[in-house]
Design an enzyme around this catalytic site. Structure first.
Site, PDB file in Angstrom:
ATOM      1  N   GLN A 167      43.159  35.268  40.410  1.00 45.42           N
ATOM      2  CA  GLN A 167      43.026  36.710  40.616  1.00 45.42           C
ATOM      3  C   GLN A 167      44.277  37.440  40.115  1.00 45.42           C
ATOM      4  OE1 GLN A 167      40.200  38.330  41.783  1.00 45.42           O
ATOM      5  NE2 GLN A 167      41.292  40.190  41.295  1.00 45.42           N
ATOM      6  N   ASP A 204      36.474  33.573  33.865  1.00 40.25           N
ATOM      7  CA  ASP A 204      36.881  34.969  33.696  1.00 40.25           C
ATOM      8  C   ASP A 204      36.858  35.365  32.218  1.00 40.25           C
ATOM      9  OD1 ASP A 204      37.309  36.613  35.865  1.00 40.25           O
ATOM     10  OD2 ASP A 204      39.299  35.822  36.316  1.00 40.25           O
ATOM     11  N   LYS A 251      33.741  38.091  45.959  1.00 39.33           N
ATOM     12  CA  LYS A 251      33.360  36.952  45.112  1.00 39.33           C
ATOM     13  C   LYS A 251      32.869  35.791  45.967  1.00 39.33           C
ATOM     14  CE  LYS A 251      36.328  38.417  41.346  1.00 39.33           C
ATOM     15  NZ  LYS A 251      37.657  38.424  40.741  1.00 39.33           N
TER      16      LYS A 251
END
Length: 294
Positions: free
Chosen positions: A98, A121, A54
């Site tokens: 995460q 997200d 990322k």
């Protein structure tokens, strides 16, 4: 039958390039670089790799990126304080936590604490709810990546029978919602899972199979009809002594036997994976431009 490989790597690379061009234009006009932050807890191998990728993708797109690391014994309070700080930081357009998080931390509580306008997200209930009724929002990265691939390869989805294997909040459920909606998939959708009866029969009737069940080689040739489109979301680390890392990534689909039956199929790795990160970049650009939420 000659199948076409759906190349997620090449598609993601082209999309990141066009994002980079757009960012150049924004900055040249006096705007600011989109800024993505990531919170990483502990040292899970898979998570480390994802976050590293990322950060690289942010560089390729011309974004600013910040990584905040915590050890696995971080308290829920500390993590919530970090989320709060990022919510209030006007320089950060979007951020992710995460997953998975260590067992002592309530994942849902952390997700709920994220400002939905920065939830790139697409996991916050407000984004999930808006997505399910077709309002503009951040769409969860993997389903968005799959939609993008289907569009990129001009794969007809309208009116087709689509079977989704798996019902997770991250892939299965949002994928079903999107494939059902008129503005996206416009397909007839069946969701199968570990307790589904006649799972094989459902798959045999599908024009499109999206496998996100997390079981290596689960989809075999006897489950797939000729000419079907198969999207493999699975990425399980399987021990492989011939590899330097000691493992290889294995999909949910038994590729060698299923591929000859397909019209289109995604490989693992190099299929859905790169598109997930690319979708996160798309969401971050939209966050920077305040596209969905003013």
């Amino acid at each position: 039958m000659e199948y076409q490989l759906i190349d997620g790597k090449a598609t993601a690379s082209a999309i990141k390039q066009s994002i980079a061009e757009e960012v150049k234009t924004i900055v040249a006009a006096g705007g600011r670089q989109p800024h993505l932050a990531a919170i990483l807890v502990g040292h899970d191998g898979g998570s480390e790799t994802y976050v590293k990728n990322k950060v690289i993708a942010c560089e390729q797109c011309g974004f600013k990126s910040t990584l905040m690391r915590y050890e696995a014994d971080v308290t829920e309070e500390e993590l919530l304080a970090c989320v709060d700080k990022l919510n209030k930081d006007e320089d950060v357009d979007g951020f992710i936590v995460q997953l998975p998080l260590p067992k002592h931390i309530d994942e849902q509580k952390i997700i709920m604490a994220i400002d939905y306008r920065k939830d790139v997200d697409g996991f916050h209930p407000i984004n999930v709810g808006r997505m399910s009724i077709g309002l503009p929002c951040f769409i969860s990265a993997t389903p968005l990546g799959i939609l993008t691939l289907l569009q990129h390869y001009h794969i007809e989805t309208s009116g087709k029978k689509c079977v989704i294997l798996g019902r997770s909040n991250i892939v299965g459920k949002p994928m079903a919602q999107l494939m059902m909606q008129k503005q996206y998939g416009d397909a007839t959708v069946t969701v199968c899972h570990s307790h589904s009866k006649d799972l094989k029969k459902e798959c045999q009737e599908a024009d499109i199979i999206i496998a996100a069940i997390g079981r290596p080689d689960f989809v075999t040739a006897d489950m797939v009809k000729k000419g079907a489109v198969v999207i493999d979301v699975g990425t399980t680390r399987v021990p492989d002594p011939t590899r330097k890392s000691g493992f290889r990534l294995n999909g949910d689909v038994k590729f060698d036997e299923v591929a000859p039956l397909c019209s289109y199929i995604t490989p693992v790795p190099g299929g859905v994976g790169p598109m997930t990160i690319c979708s996160l970049m798309k969401n971050t650009l939209a966050a920077g431009k305040k596209e969905y939420y003013k």
